[in-house]
Enzyme design. Sequence first.
Site, mmCIF file in Angstrom:
data_model
loop_
_atom_site.group_PDB
_atom_site.id
_atom_site.type_symbol
_atom_site.label_atom_id
_atom_site.label_comp_id
_atom_site.label_asym_id
_atom_site.label_seq_id
_atom_site.Cartn_x
_atom_site.Cartn_y
_atom_site.Cartn_z
ATOM 1 N N ASP A 26 4.600 2.754 -10.426
ATOM 2 C CA ASP A 26 3.265 3.338 -10.379
ATOM 3 C C ASP A 26 3.251 4.538 -9.439
ATOM 4 O OD1 ASP A 26 2.262 1.392 -12.044
ATOM 5 O OD2 ASP A 26 1.334 0.206 -10.448
ATOM 6 N N MET A 73 -11.139 0.167 -6.508
ATOM 7 C CA MET A 73 -11.478 1.195 -7.511
ATOM 8 C C MET A 73 -12.985 1.421 -7.592
ATOM 9 S SD MET A 73 -8.722 0.039 -10.430
ATOM 10 C CE MET A 73 -9.181 -1.696 -10.289
ATOM 11 N N PRO A 89 0.786 -1.232 0.000
ATOM 12 C CA PRO A 89 0.000 0.000 0.000
ATOM 13 C C PRO A 89 0.820 1.284 0.000
ATOM 14 C CG PRO A 89 0.101 -0.856 2.198
ATOM 15 C CD PRO A 89 0.788 -1.874 1.324
ATOM 16 N N ILE A 111 -3.396 -8.356 -8.556
ATOM 17 C CA ILE A 111 -4.794 -8.027 -8.253
ATOM 18 C C ILE A 111 -5.146 -6.689 -8.892
ATOM 19 C CG2 ILE A 111 -6.465 -7.560 -6.428
ATOM 20 C CD1 ILE A 111 -4.950 -9.485 -4.656
ATOM 21 N N THR A 143 -1.799 -6.932 -0.466
ATOM 22 C CA THR A 143 -2.856 -6.198 -1.134
ATOM 23 C C THR A 143 -3.625 -5.331 -0.144
ATOM 24 O OG1 THR A 143 -4.771 -6.400 -2.593
ATOM 25 C CG2 THR A 143 -4.538 -8.069 -0.894
ATOM 26 N N LYS A 189 -0.779 5.304 -13.597
ATOM 27 C CA LYS A 189 -2.102 5.529 -14.186
ATOM 28 C C LYS A 189 -3.065 5.810 -13.050
ATOM 29 C CE LYS A 189 -2.028 1.557 -16.471
ATOM 30 N NZ LYS A 189 -0.600 1.225 -16.490
ATOM 31 N N GLY A 234 0.185 -2.271 -4.291
ATOM 32 C CA GLY A 234 -0.554 -3.414 -3.758
ATOM 33 C C GLY A 234 0.121 -4.720 -4.125
ATOM 34 N N ASP A 235 -0.669 -5.704 -4.503
ATOM 35 C CA ASP A 235 -0.149 -6.942 -5.064
ATOM 36 C C ASP A 235 -0.311 -6.858 -6.573
ATOM 37 O OD1 ASP A 235 0.578 -10.022 -4.516
ATOM 38 O OD2 ASP A 235 -0.805 -9.850 -6.205
#
Length: 243
Positions: free
Chosen positions: A35, A172, A12, A93, A118, A57, A89-90
């Site tokens: 990311d 999301m 996280p 996923i 995650t 993104k 995260g992972d």
Amino acid sequence: MSGFVSFVSAGPGDPELLTVKGATRLREADVVLYDDLASGAILDLARPGANLVAVGKRAGRPSTKQHHVNRLLVDYAATGARVVRLKSGDAGIFGRLEEEIETLREAGIGYEIVPGVTSACVAAAQAGIPLTRRYTSRRVQFITGADVTGELPPNLNWAALADPEATTVVYMGRRTFPALAAKLIAHGLAPSTPALFAESLGRPDERLVRTTIAELAEQLGRGGAASTAAVILFGALAGEYPA
């Protein structure tokens, strides 16, 4: 000579939740493609001199196109570099890992996947609750609240999602949760079903909100655009052990 790509799951955002293997790969990397949610203090673990390339993104923001990320992976690895693709995260996923793996396979470039923590696990841990219980919550289901268009996916298994004895995690789903909750209630899930809203996990501005699916849908329906990442848990366990 071709290089090698390590897909490292950053968790996280808290560096202490990164795996030892993930940290080792960062220290060894020549190039790190990262990311937005996998930036910050975690990048401090990269070796001095490594090339750090942002390829994040985020909804509602200028973002790197997926085909460009794929191309960068191939181009850097083709130079013989040790490449880390640092994903939040992972990586497996809802992280578009499959597309990047397929690109490397087609180019004949070797890769590995380093799993991570995650946000579902982090949210539950920070709230002091389990994701499962032996007799009443023996199933956990992860879903995305947004399809490729950013809307609620039309083909969700509503019977499964409305199961009160499951723990459901929505990734999301901040913008689409009001529509999701309406569907859940229409399929028999009680409006009073406990919900946990968790945002900015592992960061200084982390926030946990314990509520119900109906109340959360109302709250999110009133809210505007948000820049922080969030995950939503609902089911019987989401309301236990209040802080």
